[in-house]
Design an enzyme around this catalytic site. Structure first.
Site, PDB file in Angstrom:
ATOM      1  N   PHE A  46       0.805  -1.240   0.000  1.00 60.25           N
ATOM      2  CA  PHE A  46       0.000   0.000   0.000  1.00 60.25           C
ATOM      3  C   PHE A  46       0.831   1.281   0.000  1.00 60.25           C
ATOM      4  CE2 PHE A  46      -2.335  -3.217   2.625  1.00 60.25           C
ATOM      5  CZ  PHE A  46      -3.140  -3.667   1.596  1.00 60.25           C
ATOM      6  N   GLY A  57       0.788  -8.785  -3.819  1.00 58.21           N
ATOM      7  CA  GLY A  57      -0.493  -9.442  -3.622  1.00 58.21           C
ATOM      8  C   GLY A  57      -1.466  -8.974  -4.685  1.00 58.21           C
ATOM      9  N   ASN A  92      -6.483  -9.477 -16.664  1.00 56.70           N
ATOM     10  CA  ASN A  92      -6.984 -10.688 -16.006  1.00 56.70           C
ATOM     11  C   ASN A  92      -8.170 -10.275 -15.134  1.00 56.70           C
ATOM     12  OD1 ASN A  92      -7.467 -12.778 -14.154  1.00 56.70           O
ATOM     13  ND2 ASN A  92      -5.309 -13.322 -13.986  1.00 56.70           N
ATOM     14  N   THR A 118      -7.855 -10.965 -11.175  1.00 54.73           N
ATOM     15  CA  THR A 118      -6.953 -10.146 -10.365  1.00 54.73           C
ATOM     16  C   THR A 118      -7.370  -8.671 -10.432  1.00 54.73           C
ATOM     17  OG1 THR A 118      -5.387 -10.057 -12.204  1.00 54.73           O
ATOM     18  CG2 THR A 118      -5.004 -11.738 -10.526  1.00 54.73           C
ATOM     19  N   GLY A 152      -3.995   0.923 -15.569  1.00 51.84           N
ATOM     20  CA  GLY A 152      -3.507   0.935 -14.180  1.00 51.84           C
ATOM     21  C   GLY A 152      -4.671   1.068 -13.226  1.00 51.84           C
ATOM     22  N   GLY A 158      -4.580  -0.160  -9.644  1.00 51.65           N
ATOM     23  CA  GLY A 158      -4.286  -0.478  -8.242  1.00 51.65           C
ATOM     24  C   GLY A 158      -4.829   0.527  -7.258  1.00 51.65           C
ATOM     25  N   GLU A 159      -5.041   1.759  -7.696  1.00 51.51           N
ATOM     26  CA  GLU A 159      -5.432   2.804  -6.757  1.00 51.51           C
ATOM     27  C   GLU A 159      -6.801   3.411  -7.008  1.00 51.51           C
ATOM     28  OE1 GLU A 159      -1.368   4.864  -5.476  1.00 51.51           O
ATOM     29  OE2 GLU A 159      -1.318   3.954  -7.437  1.00 51.51           O
TER      30      GLU A 159
END
Ligand code: MOS
Length: 718
Positions: free
Chosen positions: A259, A487, A608, A611, A681, A683-684
């Site tokens: 994180f 992760g 994917n 994920t 992107g 992730g955030e």
């Protein structure tokens, strides 16, 4: 096209083979759930010694004396490291890493030394036997707006300017039919990945005994770290240590969550390196306790944000201003780009943003999931809801009426922009038409129900050089890149990208990540991993095939660097999303329950779905956690300033019961301007705006507007 450049057509050819875009379980999944993926602390180490830190018990001043005699007398104690015997560091290129070089104390709980012993227990016990005397000075640890020493940081995280100005906001506000002018606040927060930060450091005895600077087979210093990126971590350590890249090795193949706190090395890495140098040839191990996670591995800074909106009768925005004051450590500045999303999301002719830092005697802050966008969009998207209420307009309609034709700040066209579609599709899926415009309209027993919405945006980041390699060995394609999987699924999606780029089944790809011997890669940060590492892997694969064809010989090898189309410079590059929340609020206790959440995203190509879904719902869950629970309280007594709720009894994090139904959907439009993967992107973006959506739902449920996170029951009890 330049050599090594990949066109979107290459990708769609690859798509037909069908690895990218397919649901794949995580390659590292079985290892992680069975506890056999080795984390840094579990890496094999011969005859290790254990470290427990000494930490300052004043907030500011100087160490007068240290008496370590009782600790040294304890059987099993090997060394006591303090500023008196610490190895010298060469250059003060990072004030956070330049530790134990003098007597100075910068904040309560700062590392001032360590005990190294045969066991963890002995080290910890002995640390309690060390007596330290200080000459304390008066500290300042209390954040407040209007602090007399607040300053303009000029540039803020990701390199954007601290301030911006277009048009005439005074005129804009004077002429506006409606104005919102409010202050929003966000608290200090701490990262709490399941795996605490840990390090093993070992100096090579022979190298240290030999001539300085002679290079050999083995590096001088070997490190196992919990890291979001070993390449740039090493680059940061080298000037302090006075070593060359070949002399330092960092290994971090598996990470148990991060994180942002594992983004760059913090003081615990240097502490362990210095301790190990006192015991050459012996690995020294250190894992932080959960309490120590609240001391010196970074945190999310606290903000005070004045946000103003001016609008015409029909809801058209004329003015947007965002003035931020936020905390920083006097030891090392970290300035979130809290104002950045305000510059890009909605159109308005008059716009102004500003950033001021309030310097305090506290430890350094660092990146925490969506630094900048997260706190800033809480203010912006709550203010938009307040404006919608004033106008009597549906909050989705208000957002739709203010979609910019081009990027409001730069005037550049968007490479792709599907915020409108995210809002509309989300409204349909969530059942937005069932929402009552008036607060307190839906009540069941003690519970008041409401719905809220917020937009989300997250930009493409510039990424320093990143490379990958492909080597043909034993009938398999070994793909190497010093990437990191926290992760997130990076192991899996990079294997999928490599398989398609090489036009082979996934079984023929052997991926290696997380080691400084692998090609240099930018870190897992800023949601860049997929498009940045993915680009490098694709270029390496294309180079490999163009050199060796479809039937390579054993040992054939090629490299490639991440490449982005030159044309991308002409565009504004952003991911988008819309967050929908339904909450119920108890009229008896003020307790808030998020009953449902939905995120709909414009994240470019989804490599994917499994994920990706996990990234989105993980982001939303972390957003729920920030909305309802997370807040680090600093001790306000003179001489302190550390976090008092430094464990999971006092610092609450969302559990399963807090997130019963969190769902993600996406509108998939690959964006080649983000690079050859077409991915934006993700992730955030899942956390951006979530607390605003929940706060707006609380308003819809109760009629009460909350402008400070977290939304704890004391703020809502009637
Ligand atoms: Mo992430 S906060 O960009 O490491």
């Amino acid at each position: 096209m330049s050599p090594g450049e990949i066109s979107p057509a290459d990708m769609s050819a690859a798509e037909k083979k069908g690895s990218v875009g397919q649901d794949r379980v995580r390659i590292d999944g079985p290892l992680k759930v069975t506890g056999t993926a080795p984390y840094a602390f579990e890496q094999p180490a011969q005859n290790p010694a254990y470290l427990f830190p000494l930490t300052s018990t004043i907030a500011k001043g100087k160490i007068r004396s240290i008496d370590d005699s009782a600790a040294r007398a304890l059987p099993g104690v090997l060394e006591v490291l303090t500023h008196e015997n610490a190895p010298n560091l060469l250059a003060r290129t990072d004030t956070e890493l330049y530790i134990l070089q003098n007597r100075d104390v910068h904040y309560f709980g700062e590392y001032i030394g360590a005990v190294i012993a045969e066991t963890q227990e002995i080290a910890r016990h002995a640390a309690g036997l060390v007596r330290v005397e200080y000459d304390a000075e008066e500290e300042d640890t209390r954040f407040r707006a209007g602090h007399p020493e607040r300053y303009n940081p000029v540039r803020i995280n990701t390199g954007v300017p601290a301030d911006s100005k277009q048009g005439d906001v005074d005129r804009g506000l004077a002429e506006a039919a409606l104005v919102v002018d409010e202050v929003y606040t966000t608290p200090y927060e701490h990262h709490n990945p399941m795996e605490m930060h840990s390090v093993i450091a070992e100096w090579d005895k022979e190298k240290l005994d030999g001539v300085l600077g002679v290079l050999g087979e083995r590096p001088h210093l070997r490190i196992h770290d919990a890291s979001q990126g070993v390449s740039y971590a090493r680059l940061m350590l080298l000037p302090l240590l006075g070593l060359l890249p070949q002399q330092v090795e960092i290994n971090s193949p598996y990470v148990g969550g991060a994180f942002g706190s594992k983004g760059i090395p913090h003081a615990q890495v240097m502490l362990t390196i210095l301790a190990a140098k006192l015991l050459p040839g012996r690995p020294v191990k250190y894992m932080l306790t959960r309490q120590q996670m609240f001391r010196s591995v970074g945190h999310r800074l606290t903000t005070h944000q004045r946000f103003r909106l001016g609008a015409a009768e029909d809801g058209t925005l004329t003015t947007i201003t965002h003035d931020v004051q936020q905390s920083t450590s006097r030891l090392k500045q970290f300035a979130e780009q809290t104002v950045n999303s305000t510059r890009h999301l909605y159109a308005a002719p008059h716009r102004e943003t500003s950033t001021r830092m309030v310097p305090l005697d506290i430890g350094p802050a660092t990146f925490m999931r969506a630094p900048g966008e997260f706190p800033g969009m809480f203010a912006q998207e709550t203010a938009m809801d307040e404006l919608a209420v004033k106008l009597g307009l549906d909050p989705i309609e208000l957002r739709l009426r203010n979609q910019p034709e081009t990027d409001p700040e730069s005037g550049k066209p968007h490479s792709s922009h599907y915020l409108k579609e995210c809002l509309q599709e989300g409204a349909r899926l969530f059942g937005w038409e069932k929402r009552h415009a008036q607060p307190r309209a839906r009540q069941e027993g003690e519970w008041l129900y409401g719905m809220g919405v917020a937009s989300a945006t997250y930009p493409k980041q510039m990424t320093p050089p990143t490379k990958a390699s492909v080597a043909f060995k034993g009938g398999k394609y070994h793909v190497g890149i010093a990437a990191a999987d926290l992760g997130t699924g990076a192991w899996t999606i990079l294997s999928q990208i490599a398989a398609d780029a090489l036009q082979v089944p996934e079984e023929q790809v052997v991926l290696q990540i997380g080691h400084t011997d692998l090609p240099l890669a930018y870190l897992a940060g800023g949601s860049t991993g997929t498009y940045n590492w993915g680009s490098a892997v694709m270029v390496a694969a294309v180079n490999f095939r163009s050199r060796y064809g479809q039937t390579p010989a054993e040992g054939d090898e090629a490299e490639g660097g991440a490449h982005f189309p030159d044309e991308a410079k002409k565009y504004a590059l952003d991911a988008y999303g819309a967050h929908f929340a339904e909450v119920k609020v108890s009229r008896v206790t003020g307790e808030v329950r998020v009953t449902r959440m939905l995120g709909v995203y414009d994240g470019g190509r989804i490599i994917n779905p499994r994920t990706a879904n996990s990234q989105f719902i993980g982001g939303m869950t972390m957003g729920i956690s920030a909305a309802l629970h997370e807040e680090s309280y600093l001790d306000s007594r003179p001489g302190y300033g550390h976090v008092v709720n430094s464990d999971f009894a006092g610092y609450h994090i969302a559990a399963n019961a807090d997130a019963p139904q969190v769902e993600a959907r996406w509108i998939e439009h690959p964006d080649p301007m983000f690079g050859p993967t077409g991915a934006k992107g993700i992730g955030e973006i899942g956390i951006v705006g979530v607390p605003a959506a929940i706060g707006n739902a609380i308003y819809n449920a109760t009629g009460k507007r909350l402008r400070g996170l977290p939304f704890t029951p004391d703020k809502l009890v009637e």
